[in-house]
Design an enzyme around this catalytic site. Structure first.
Site, mmCIF file in Angstrom:
data_model
loop_
_atom_site.group_PDB
_atom_site.id
_atom_site.type_symbol
_atom_site.label_atom_id
_atom_site.label_comp_id
_atom_site.label_asym_id
_atom_site.label_seq_id
_atom_site.Cartn_x
_atom_site.Cartn_y
_atom_site.Cartn_z
ATOM 1 N N ASP A 16 48.657 33.806 34.691
ATOM 2 C CA ASP A 16 47.680 34.876 34.117
ATOM 3 C C ASP A 16 47.744 34.108 32.775
ATOM 4 O OD1 ASP A 16 50.614 36.408 33.573
ATOM 5 O OD2 ASP A 16 50.261 34.711 33.457
ATOM 6 N N ASP A 21 50.691 30.050 29.001
ATOM 7 C CA ASP A 21 49.633 30.007 29.688
ATOM 8 C C ASP A 21 48.650 28.841 30.364
ATOM 9 O OD1 ASP A 21 50.635 32.957 30.987
ATOM 10 O OD2 ASP A 21 50.124 31.548 32.558
ATOM 11 N N ASN A 45 49.728 39.476 32.698
ATOM 12 C CA ASN A 45 49.539 39.551 30.616
ATOM 13 C C ASN A 45 48.106 40.304 30.649
ATOM 14 O OD1 ASN A 45 51.399 37.480 29.702
ATOM 15 N ND2 ASN A 45 50.538 35.927 30.299
ATOM 16 N N THR A 130 52.613 30.018 36.772
ATOM 17 C CA THR A 130 53.291 30.643 35.061
ATOM 18 C C THR A 130 52.702 31.816 34.666
ATOM 19 O OG1 THR A 130 51.482 29.743 33.829
ATOM 20 C CG2 THR A 130 53.368 28.314 34.219
ATOM 21 N N PHE A 172 59.278 39.348 32.280
ATOM 22 C CA PHE A 172 58.542 40.466 32.589
ATOM 23 C C PHE A 172 58.040 39.884 33.972
ATOM 24 C CE2 PHE A 172 54.305 41.840 31.582
ATOM 25 C CZ PHE A 172 53.397 41.157 32.025
ATOM 26 N N ASN A 173 56.980 38.298 34.369
ATOM 27 C CA ASN A 173 56.708 37.817 35.730
ATOM 28 C C ASN A 173 57.473 38.198 36.925
ATOM 29 O OD1 ASN A 173 54.614 35.773 34.154
ATOM 30 N ND2 ASN A 173 55.850 34.488 34.667
ATOM 31 N N HIS A 247 57.241 29.663 26.294
ATOM 32 C CA HIS A 247 57.231 29.321 27.510
ATOM 33 C C HIS A 247 56.361 28.640 29.437
ATOM 34 C CE1 HIS A 247 59.158 33.863 26.340
ATOM 35 N NE2 HIS A 247 58.362 34.068 26.528
HETATM 36 O O1 RIB Z 1 58.180 36.832 29.829
HETATM 37 C C1 RIB Z 1 57.554 34.886 30.095
HETATM 38 C C2 RIB Z 1 56.211 35.513 31.368
HETATM 39 O O2 RIB Z 1 55.116 36.313 31.092
HETATM 40 C C3 RIB Z 1 54.792 34.056 30.457
HETATM 41 O O3 RIB Z 1 54.768 33.087 31.877
HETATM 42 C C4 RIB Z 1 54.205 34.938 29.667
HETATM 43 O O4 RIB Z 1 52.911 34.423 29.766
HETATM 44 C C5 RIB Z 1 54.122 35.844 30.393
HETATM 45 O O5 RIB Z 1 53.174 36.040 31.698
HETATM 46 CA CA CA Z 2 51.939 33.596 31.860
#
Ligand code: RIB
Ligand code: CA
Length: 318
Positions: A16, A21, A45, A130, A172-173, A247
């Site tokens: 994303d 990414d 994102n 990712t 977040f993901n 990340h």
């Molecule tokens: O929390 C970090 C993740 O959330 C990473 O993959 C970043 O790109 C966002 O997608």
């Molecule tokens: Ca990501």
């Protein structure tokens, strides 16, 4: 003696973009050890149209418009979509004027493209995720036998042991699509996890971002701008960072050089009903349950080596 002949690792990247990414994609394209079969995009994102356009702009920048790409599901499986504009900017990849793509995505959905690539591959493929796991979960639900036969492992950035970056204990993901993550984690394909515990160690420091200015090729120049933008969100002293956490590239770095990481095997599952904890990855570090050790979890990284790998990859576009 003759350098050891390594087997290239075939991967599909579901992402994303998103600054980190984009860096993961660059690492995959630059590495002779990785064959990037296809790219699929998720909403996370930014909105689905933006993450698809960003992934296409990155393939153009990297000179790999030949790699098939398809957009994925426009929403999470259950929750409404929540995006992260404050982190990645209005475009989802702010900080550098990337070339507009002059090619089209393939006329397939993300899971149809994944199915096509797996059917055409004579050997198993690694699925790298990712972003939110929506497309991965849908693929496992719609093509379970193909998944069992042709996906050897799922390597993903997401979740954490105890930490959170979107809610106190939620990353977040997984926050965006907890139900998708639960499907992936309980499907039975071996999992490799890059949680916040390792990605917060995988920081590119401010002087190292500045040093990108000396990489005189379009890819190095782009990442100088992109990472300079990305680093600003992480300057808030509450994080305690000396730079920006990279990340998503941890997934590709692990595939290229696993010895760069310290890992532990354990069961990882996802909370989907907690009022405060929906999307928390629950990591059975002390094996307190009899649940299978379904995940190899990255907990430590050789940061110096990680940054060296990224710099070498950027110079490979000279
Ligand atoms: O929390 C970090 C993740 O959330 C990473 O993959 C970043 O790109 C966002 O997608
Ligand atoms: Ca990501």
């Amino acid at each position: 003696g003759k350098a050891g002949k390594f087997m290239t690792k075939k991967i599909i990247l579901d992402c994303d973009p998103g600054h980190d990414d984009a860096l993961a994609m660059m690492l995959a394209v630059a590495s002779p050890k990785i064959e990037l079969l296809a790219v699929t995009t998720s909403a996370g994102n930014q909105t689905p149209d933006k993450t698809l356009n960003n992934a296409m702009r990155m393939l153009k920048l990297l000179g790999r418009e030949d790699i098939p790409i398809a957009g994925g599901n426009r929403t999470p499986l259950v929750k409404p979509l929540e995006t992260a504009g404050e982190v990645h900017g209005e475009s989802g990849l702010d900080g550098y004027p990337l070339p507009e793509p002059d090619f089209q995505p393939v006329d397939l959905t993300a899971i149809e493209l994944i199915a096509k690539m797996l059917n055409e591959s004579s050997t198993p493929v690694t699925l790298v995720v990712t972003g939110p796991m929506t497309n991965a979960a849908l693929f496992l639900r719609v093509y379970p036998e193909l998944a069992k036969a042709k996906i050897d492992q799922i390597v993903y950035m997401g979740g954490a042991m105890g930490l959170g970056n979107w809610q106190p204990s939620v990353e977040f993901n997984i926050f965006v699509d907890p139900e998708a993550a639960k499907i992936v984690m309980n499907f039975g394909i071996p999992l490799v996890m890059a949680p916040l515990n390792v990605t917060h160690q995988a920081q590119i420091l401010k002087p190292e971002i500045e040093a990108l200015k000396q990489i005189k090729n379009p890819v190095g120049q782009a990442f100088y701008g992109l990472l300079s933008f990305f680093e600003r969100y992480h300057e808030n002293p509450k994080w305690g960072f000396q730079g920006a956490p990279l990340h998503d590239p941890c997934t590709i770095a692990w595939l290229i050089e696993p010895e760069m990481f310290q890992t532990e095997k354990m069961n990882v599952d996802v909370e989907t009903t907690g009022e405060l904890t929906r999307g928390e990855t629950v990591c059975d570090y002390y094996q307190l349950t009899s649940k299978p050790q379904n995940t190899e979890v990255m907990l430590g990284i050789n940061r110096q080596r990680f940054i060296e790998m990224i710099m070498e990859a950027l110079h490979s576009f000279d």
